[in-house]
Design an enzyme around this catalytic site. Structure first.
Site, PDB file in Angstrom:
ATOM      1  N   ASP A 154      24.845  31.980  44.397  1.00  0.00           N
ATOM      2  CA  ASP A 154      24.917  32.962  45.325  1.00  0.00           C
ATOM      3  C   ASP A 154      24.646  33.284  46.413  1.00  0.00           C
ATOM      4  O   ASP A 154      24.579  32.273  47.357  1.00  0.00           O
ATOM      5  CB  ASP A 154      23.714  33.713  44.706  1.00  0.00           C
ATOM      6  CG  ASP A 154      24.523  36.161  44.609  1.00  0.00           C
ATOM      7  OD1 ASP A 154      24.719  36.362  44.841  1.00  0.00           O
ATOM      8  OD2 ASP A 154      24.406  36.260  43.155  1.00  0.00           O
ATOM      9  N   TYR A 173      39.324  47.475  43.773  1.00  0.00           N
ATOM     10  CA  TYR A 173      38.901  46.613  42.661  1.00  0.00           C
ATOM     11  C   TYR A 173      39.420  46.505  41.606  1.00  0.00           C
ATOM     12  O   TYR A 173      39.893  45.447  41.285  1.00  0.00           O
ATOM     13  CB  TYR A 173      37.237  47.750  42.010  1.00  0.00           C
ATOM     14  CG  TYR A 173      36.649  46.890  41.092  1.00  0.00           C
ATOM     15  CD1 TYR A 173      35.498  46.182  41.362  1.00  0.00           C
ATOM     16  CD2 TYR A 173      36.650  47.269  39.745  1.00  0.00           C
ATOM     17  CE1 TYR A 173      34.670  46.058  40.733  1.00  0.00           C
ATOM     18  CE2 TYR A 173      36.145  46.819  38.545  1.00  0.00           C
ATOM     19  CZ  TYR A 173      34.794  45.868  39.136  1.00  0.00           C
ATOM     20  OH  TYR A 173      34.647  45.540  38.539  1.00  0.00           O
ATOM     21  N   ASP A 225      29.934  31.536  49.340  1.00  0.00           N
ATOM     22  CA  ASP A 225      29.586  32.454  50.097  1.00  0.00           C
ATOM     23  C   ASP A 225      31.041  32.552  49.487  1.00  0.00           C
ATOM     24  O   ASP A 225      32.061  31.591  49.536  1.00  0.00           O
ATOM     25  CB  ASP A 225      29.513  32.941  51.625  1.00  0.00           C
ATOM     26  CG  ASP A 225      30.704  34.690  51.673  1.00  0.00           C
ATOM     27  OD1 ASP A 225      31.059  35.219  51.082  1.00  0.00           O
ATOM     28  OD2 ASP A 225      30.446  34.895  52.792  1.00  0.00           O
TER      29      ASP A 225
END
Ligand SMILES: NC(=O)c1ccc[n+]([C@@H]2O[C@H](COP(=O)([O-])OP(=O)(O)OC[C@H]3O[C@@H](n4cnc5c(N)ncnc54)[C@H](O)[C@@H]3O)[C@@H](O)[C@H]2O)c1
Length: 252
Positions: A29, A145, A53
């Site tokens: 994470d 998205y 990342d």
């Protein structure tokens, strides 16, 4: 098992279930302390938290190098990192669109490609990527998205076919609405009213993150050994319900 976005929401619920089943987990994470705290909270020992990342190929490569050095092998990968950033499609900035696509689509591609050689060297494995109902339905103000998640499903089909010789299965899980911090932020900021979502969902409620994690765990396990290239919808019946009243009782 390596899970991007493993420090929150669906990723965190999934690593909990996998650790309970005895798997050694790498939580990948953004934030080192969040990743390490999530790894430390899991049952069992030997889990690691790795600041990663997914928008950086170097960062993802370094994470899998560390997993190879720490675990020596890898059986499964989950690409669950994500953000939400709703905005009107006519005016949303290129930067916002590119960021959504970079995290959700390119991030899943980076996770899969980063894991490929270690999975292959381990005799094969399973990759599960988080898609969404946004890959099938026109959800307004989610242009980047929805485009990214549609791309994830195309990527899953492509890699599923291409990586059969390496013994690697690749699938997606497509939830509708899940009670996670990301959804809480949409509700708190007024972008999402939970009442119509619950009314429109045959089961009448949001999913718990563990209900998505259980399907991911199945796709990671040998129990799904003949399943590849699929996207499994987990939505309490939302996307298959005919939207109008049908029976005499409903019309009354
Ligand atoms: N919650 C839902 O209703 C829902 C529905 C459909 C699909 N999904 C998908 O499930 C996945 C998880 O969503 P969630 O609701 O659990 O979100 P969440 O916000 O609870 O967790 C997402 C995690 O991803 C991490 N992350 C964000 N950007 C990252 C980056 N660049 N690199 C590494 N990690 C990064 C965050 O730090 C966070 O820990 C996402 O891909 C999301 O699109 C969620």
């Amino acid at each position: 098992m390596a899970i991007s976005g493993g420090a929150s929401g669906i990723g965190l619920a999934t690593v909990g279930l996998l650790a309970q089943s005895g798997h050694k987990i790498a939580v990948l994470d953004l934030d080192a302390s969040k990743s390490e705290a999530a790894a430390a909270s899991l049952p069992g020992s030997g889990h690691i938290g790795v600041a990663t990342d997914v928008t950086s190929t170097d960062s993802v490569t370094a994470a899998f190098d560390l997993i190879r050095a720490s675990f020596g092998r890898l059986d499964g990968v989950v690409a669950a990192a994500g953000i939400v950033d709703p905005a009107p499609s006519a005016t949303v900035t290129d930067e916002s669109l590119q960021r959504l696509i970079d995290i959700h689509l390119m991030g899943a591609i980076r996770m899969a490609r980063g894991a490929y050689s270690l999975l292959k060297d381990s005799g094969g494995g399973s990759i599960v990527c988080l898609s969404s109902m946004g890959a099938r339905l026109g959800v307004a103000e989610r242009l980047g998205y929805n485009v990214a998640k549609t791309g994830v499903e195309g990527m899953v089909r492509t890699l599923a076919v291409e990586w059969v010789p390496a013994g690697i299965r690749v699938n997606a899980v497509a939830p509708a609405w899940v009670k996670t911090p990301a959804i809480a932020s949409l509700i708190d900021s007024g972008f999402l009213d939970p009442a119509p979502v619950e009314a429109r969902t045959p089961m009448g409620r949001f999913a718990d993150p563990e209900e998505i994690g259980q399907v991911i765990a199945f796709l990671l396990s040998p129990a799904s050994s003949y399943v590849t290239g699929q996207s499994v919808t987990v939505d309490g019946g939302m996307t298959i319900q005919f939207p109008l009243p049908q029976t005499e009782r409903q019309l009354a």
